[in-house]
Design a protein around this motif. Structure first.
Motif, PDB file in Angstrom:
ATOM      1  N   TYR A  38      -1.298  16.572 -48.663  1.00 40.19           N
ATOM      2  CA  TYR A  38      -1.897  17.227 -47.489  1.00 40.19           C
ATOM      3  C   TYR A  38      -0.924  17.224 -46.313  1.00 40.19           C
ATOM      4  CZ  TYR A  38      -6.687  17.639 -49.343  1.00 40.19           C
ATOM      5  OH  TYR A  38      -7.801  18.001 -50.046  1.00 40.19           O
ATOM      6  N   ARG A  39      -0.267  16.078 -46.124  1.00 43.36           N
ATOM      7  CA  ARG A  39       0.675  15.977 -45.003  1.00 43.36           C
ATOM      8  C   ARG A  39       1.797  17.003 -45.165  1.00 43.36           C
ATOM      9  NH1 ARG A  39       1.077  11.349 -42.096  1.00 43.36           N
ATOM     10  NH2 ARG A  39       0.494  10.121 -43.905  1.00 43.36           N
ATOM     11  N   ALA A  40       2.301  17.121 -46.394  1.00 44.71           N
ATOM     12  CA  ALA A  40       3.375  18.086 -46.652  1.00 44.71           C
ATOM     13  C   ALA A  40       2.883  19.508 -46.389  1.00 44.71           C
ATOM     14  CB  ALA A  40       3.874  17.934 -48.089  1.00 44.71           C
ATOM     15  N   GLN A  41       1.643  19.788 -46.762  1.00 42.22           N
ATOM     16  CA  GLN A  41       1.078  21.129 -46.520  1.00 42.22           C
ATOM     17  C   GLN A  41       0.985  21.417 -45.021  1.00 42.22           C
ATOM     18  OE1 GLN A  41      -2.657  21.341 -48.644  1.00 42.22           O
ATOM     19  NE2 GLN A  41      -1.675  20.985 -50.631  1.00 42.22           N
ATOM     20  N   LEU A  49      -6.701  23.950 -43.774  1.00 39.38           N
ATOM     21  CA  LEU A  49      -7.316  22.651 -44.056  1.00 39.38           C
ATOM     22  C   LEU A  49      -8.305  22.328 -42.941  1.00 39.38           C
ATOM     23  CD1 LEU A  49      -4.118  20.674 -45.199  1.00 39.38           C
ATOM     24  CD2 LEU A  49      -6.010  21.470 -46.649  1.00 39.38           C
ATOM     25  N   PRO A  50      -9.340  21.554 -43.244  1.00 39.96           N
ATOM     26  CA  PRO A  50     -10.346  21.262 -42.202  1.00 39.96           C
ATOM     27  C   PRO A  50      -9.904  20.179 -41.215  1.00 39.96           C
ATOM     28  CG  PRO A  50     -10.998  20.297 -44.308  1.00 39.96           C
ATOM     29  CD  PRO A  50      -9.713  21.036 -44.558  1.00 39.96           C
ATOM     30  N   PHE A  51      -8.619  19.865 -41.186  1.00 40.49           N
ATOM     31  CA  PHE A  51      -8.103  18.866 -40.248  1.00 40.49           C
ATOM     32  C   PHE A  51      -6.672  19.255 -39.910  1.00 40.49           C
ATOM     33  CE2 PHE A  51      -8.102  17.460 -44.662  1.00 40.49           C
ATOM     34  CZ  PHE A  51      -6.747  17.334 -44.924  1.00 40.49           C
ATOM     35  N   ASP A  52      -6.169  18.752 -38.779  1.00 44.16           N
ATOM     36  CA  ASP A  52      -4.791  19.115 -38.420  1.00 44.16           C
ATOM     37  C   ASP A  52      -3.821  17.943 -38.464  1.00 44.16           C
ATOM     38  OD1 ASP A  52      -5.744  17.834 -36.254  1.00 44.16           O
ATOM     39  OD2 ASP A  52      -5.672  19.557 -34.889  1.00 44.16           O
ATOM     40  N   THR A  53      -4.329  16.748 -38.774  1.00 41.61           N
ATOM     41  CA  THR A  53      -3.427  15.601 -39.003  1.00 41.61           C
ATOM     42  C   THR A  53      -3.959  14.792 -40.170  1.00 41.61           C
ATOM     43  OG1 THR A  53      -4.704  14.319 -37.393  1.00 41.61           O
ATOM     44  CG2 THR A  53      -2.600  15.215 -36.632  1.00 41.61           C
ATOM     45  N   ALA A 440     -12.237  16.069 -46.365  1.00 36.12           N
ATOM     46  CA  ALA A 440     -12.943  16.616 -45.203  1.00 36.12           C
ATOM     47  C   ALA A 440     -12.279  16.280 -43.876  1.00 36.12           C
ATOM     48  CB  ALA A 440     -14.391  16.109 -45.194  1.00 36.12           C
ATOM     49  N   THR A 441     -11.645  15.115 -43.806  1.00 33.45           N
ATOM     50  CA  THR A 441     -11.181  14.633 -42.497  1.00 33.45           C
ATOM     51  C   THR A 441      -9.677  14.396 -42.416  1.00 33.45           C
ATOM     52  OG1 THR A 441     -11.378  12.295 -43.110  1.00 33.45           O
ATOM     53  CG2 THR A 441     -13.365  13.361 -42.234  1.00 33.45           C
ATOM     54  N   GLY A 442      -8.991  14.322 -43.570  1.00 33.58           N
ATOM     55  CA  GLY A 442      -7.579  13.954 -43.545  1.00 33.58           C
ATOM     56  C   GLY A 442      -7.363  12.465 -43.374  1.00 33.58           C
ATOM     57  N   ARG A 474     -14.341  11.907 -36.490  1.00 35.02           N
ATOM     58  CA  ARG A 474     -14.302  12.674 -37.735  1.00 35.02           C
ATOM     59  C   ARG A 474     -15.047  11.934 -38.847  1.00 35.02           C
ATOM     60  NH1 ARG A 474      -8.038  14.100 -39.098  1.00 35.02           N
ATOM     61  NH2 ARG A 474      -7.221  13.964 -36.982  1.00 35.02           N
ATOM     62  N   LEU A 475     -14.884  10.611 -38.882  1.00 37.32           N
ATOM     63  CA  LEU A 475     -15.522   9.832 -39.939  1.00 37.32           C
ATOM     64  C   LEU A 475     -17.041   9.903 -39.844  1.00 37.32           C
ATOM     65  CD1 LEU A 475     -13.420   6.539 -40.297  1.00 37.32           C
ATOM     66  CD2 LEU A 475     -13.140   8.747 -41.419  1.00 37.32           C
TER      67      LEU A 475
END
Lengths: 487, 487
Positions: A38-41, A49-53, A440-442, A474-475
């Protein structure tokens, strides 16, 4: 070339070392790998993605999460790496703002190690081991012997060495707290020895329960297990618990009675929010003074590390263990074992020296060191409390109040429909939950099943290292959605 | 307290892990310990020793022996340790003489790792693994895949990981050259697996002899040994040999025929004085092109390190191994195994990047780098030749001419009276000889029995790292005295 389908390899998943295959180490398992994807994406500019970090709350890796290194430590290290800088002391002082004690410390450490690029003695540089012994004396009020100190490649290498010595046969057993940091069970698997699990008492702040330990020992004995050691993680990982003196005394009494080695994993000794830290060594020596003779046969190995605390220098792989009360011939075997891998990283050894000897009041670097140290401590505490408060808002989530280490380990009530959905994916319910949370949250956590837990209970471990408290929101949102989805 | 005589410990030399106990690792054994005692005595002002310096010729530890680190590497490392220096680039450049490429490299590495104090991915930072793959491509003229590269805690940790995966049962065997660097036999002992020794051909410059390998394999098979891998050390340790392409092809053919893994220990790849270095990977790929299909099943792991070569940064514990042709599931198990110890030292990983990407012609740091590198190379060669000439003057000493690595491994004819004297001290004759050498000259070597040798032959290994050539004179004098004493 022929197609890969027809190739037959020498090594296959079915003929490699079955004990390595059996080992489980969830801290860096499927979730961690997925979070890195996810981080690489995100880095590559992916937008849907539903999160930005990505928040790596799965591992106690402070500096990955923007914790700034302590200035004194890094200034000294920069000179150790390039001792030519000492020829331009004036530039260091006037143009770069290095304090005099930074330069003095670098000179001292270079005297100890020669060059950080040279192998040291396998047990670690003697000068540094002497400083560690003095630190233990100051901390505990009891003497310590540098010949008992082994510097190591993080605390993990110490655990590895000790378990390699202890695990003599496939029926050798080691008492391990459940939940535990999976280094212990994974290493026991690799060594084809037995984990003898004893459950921690969640409703007594994850403390040790002597009856539990005794019962685990007895059951193991009935199964033909030769239990030779007990592991204690204090402050607790993943639990965040901080043990009272009475708990420690109980463990020591039990170990003396059964004649088993005590392995005290004390890497979080400065991460204590409630009460104070008592080392196993101090409590042992105090008991020995009060009750002469009773504890003379006891063997205690206690481990510490530069990776945790306010230092957080994980990447430097520095640590030490003190071996108290061991037979000299056994210590010689530990020495031989570690010498096969030559020596711990030398710059990591230097970080150990700085950990046990940070700037003192009156020294030039002290004010900044103190400010940085206190700031990190306060930040950890605040984030721990923010997370704790967030957990209170979540239906079916229960969490002990933050006491120590870098983790919270809440229990979660997972709805039957979610348990069913997990089963269909061939996953543990808390693994399913943590994967959903990541998607959902990263936020990457580790499911309780990665550490062990009582049957039918589910947990996850989260660090409270990530900066800010926005992500705790987010959690909460994820959790409420999850509960709704599977109600 | 009760007397120690009455204490009964949990762990004794008789009940610890027998496989650790069985391991032998002479490089850091009795002689090394004794030499450190002598050094401490000299440091403390002791005058009545027959020498005034201790020469640690027992271990390839260049920077302990006054080899200066390469400036570029250490300047970059100083910034990695203290990235705040990048805020004062002008000071670095104008007052400290750091070149622009030093600063650029530090920025690049910080991008790869974030902080050297943070854990990296367990396999090593991806950016660095990509650079390693590019280096292998340039070196060999064949592609390399970063997903096959594992950064490691020195090459030793790579050997440990690979052998942990390969050694599945007590009858698993690994072909190991004799003489060998004892990491291999020691690790096989700890893993309770079998060393299948094959002798190197002393009179053919310590080359590999395929008949020897085949015979060793066949004998092992007759003994019920399941041989799964062959270790090659090229350039040789302790022998100093440098293999020809034909030798490498022979080994690869044999491994493909028997379907065994090839472990190529190539840490001395830049320490070659005669001919040139051929990597196993290159020779394998060349063969695959010439004979499509024949070698498709071959699994090759090759290891490299920042500890040797002209870099000599042993204390930083940096290394890598490339796993070619392995099953993905097996690689995943290697990943899991190494993840239990979290990650290799991050600053060591950065040294790996600099090793595979040193300053290039046209870059600011190149002239100094080139001068330093060539100076070290030349010094090593000159000292190797001086030692070689000294050995020629010694009665009963025979030595192959220096070809590669950092060692010479002369054979010695030990007089029967000395063999008798050794026996009375319960020592091997070459151990007795090396101890006498240390006592008389302060020069610490490793007896051939620490590496293995043909029955009835005796050797010692000496590095040619120690500065100056004066100490070679001490050796000649000692040897002549020894021969006279026991004639």
């Amino acid at each position: 070339m022929s197609s890969t389908a027809t190739l037959q390899k020498s090594l296959t998943i079915d003929n490699i070392n079955p004990h390595v295959k059996a080992a489980r180490y969830a801290v860096r398992g499927e979730l961690a790998v997925k979070s890195e994807e996810y981080r690489a994406q995100l880095d590559a500019g992916k937008k849907d993605l539903p999160f930005d970090t990505v928040i790596s709350a799965n591992i106690g890796n402070p500096q990955q999460l923007d914790q700034k290194p302590l200035t004194f430590f890094r200034q000294v290290a920069s000179i150790l790496e390039n001792p030519c800088l000492l020829e331009k002391e004036d530039v260091l002082v006037s143009a770069l703002g290095y304090e005099k004690d930074v330069i003095a410390r670098a000179r001292k450490l270079l005297k100890f190690v020669g060059s950080v690029g040279a192998y040291s003695a396998s047990q670690g540089a003697m000068g540094i081991r002497e400083e560690v012994a003095k630190f233990i004396e100051r901390r505990d009020g009891h003497s310590a012997d540098p010949s008992n100190i082994f510097l190591s490649n993080g605390a993990s290498a110490g655990v590895n060495a000790l378990l390699n010595i202890i695990c003599a046969t496939p029926s050798t057993g080691v008492l391990v707290p459940i939940p535990q940091y999976p280094l212990y069970t994974a290493t026991l698997s690799v060594l084809n020895a037995r984990c003898v699990p004893y459950y921690l008492d969640e409703h007594r702040q994850w403390g040790t329960n002597l009856d539990e330990i005794r019962a685990a020992y007895d059951t193991a004995q009935q199964n033909g297990t030769d239990t030779r050691a007990i592991v204690i993680i204090n402050p607790g990982n993943p639990t965040g618990a901080s043990l009272e003196v009475q708990d420690i005394e109980n463990v020591l009494r039990f170990a003396a009675e059964k004649k088993i080695v005590v392995m005290a994993d004390e890497v979080y000794q400065t991460n204590v929010f409630k009460g104070q830290f008592y080392s196993f060594k101090k409590v042992l020596r105090d008991l020995q003074q009060k009750e002469p003779g009773t504890f003379d046969n006891l063997e205690l190995a206690s481990l510490h590390s530069v990776s945790k605390g306010m230092i957080g220098e994980c990447g430097h792989r520095g640590g030490y263990y003190e071996m108290v009360g061991f037979d000299e011939k056994v210590k010689a075997e530990v020495y031989k074992y570690v010498s096969i891998q030559l020596c711990p990283p030398v710059i990591g050894q230097c970080f150990v020296e700085m950990m046990v000897n940070p700037p003192k009041e009156g020294e030039e670097s002290y004010p900044l060191y103190k400010k940085e140290y206190d700031g990190i401590f306060k930040g950890l505490y605040e984030r721990a409390m923010a997370l704790y408060e967030a957990f209170k808002k979540m239906e079916g989530v229960e969490c002990q109040s933050p006491a120590g280490s870098m983790y919270l380990f809440p229990s979660i009530t997972i709805p039957p429909k979610a348990i069913e959905a997990a089963k269909q994916q061939n996953k543990q319910p808390d693994e399913f939950y943590a994967l959903r949370m990541l998607d959902a949250t990263g936020v990457c956590t580790v499911p309780g099943s990665g550490f062990g837990q009582k049957d039918g209970s589910w947990h996850f471990r989260t660090t409270f290292l990530a900066p800010g408290t926005e992500w705790t929101g987010r959690l909460v949102e994820f959790h409420n959605g999850f509960m709704k989805e599977f109600s």
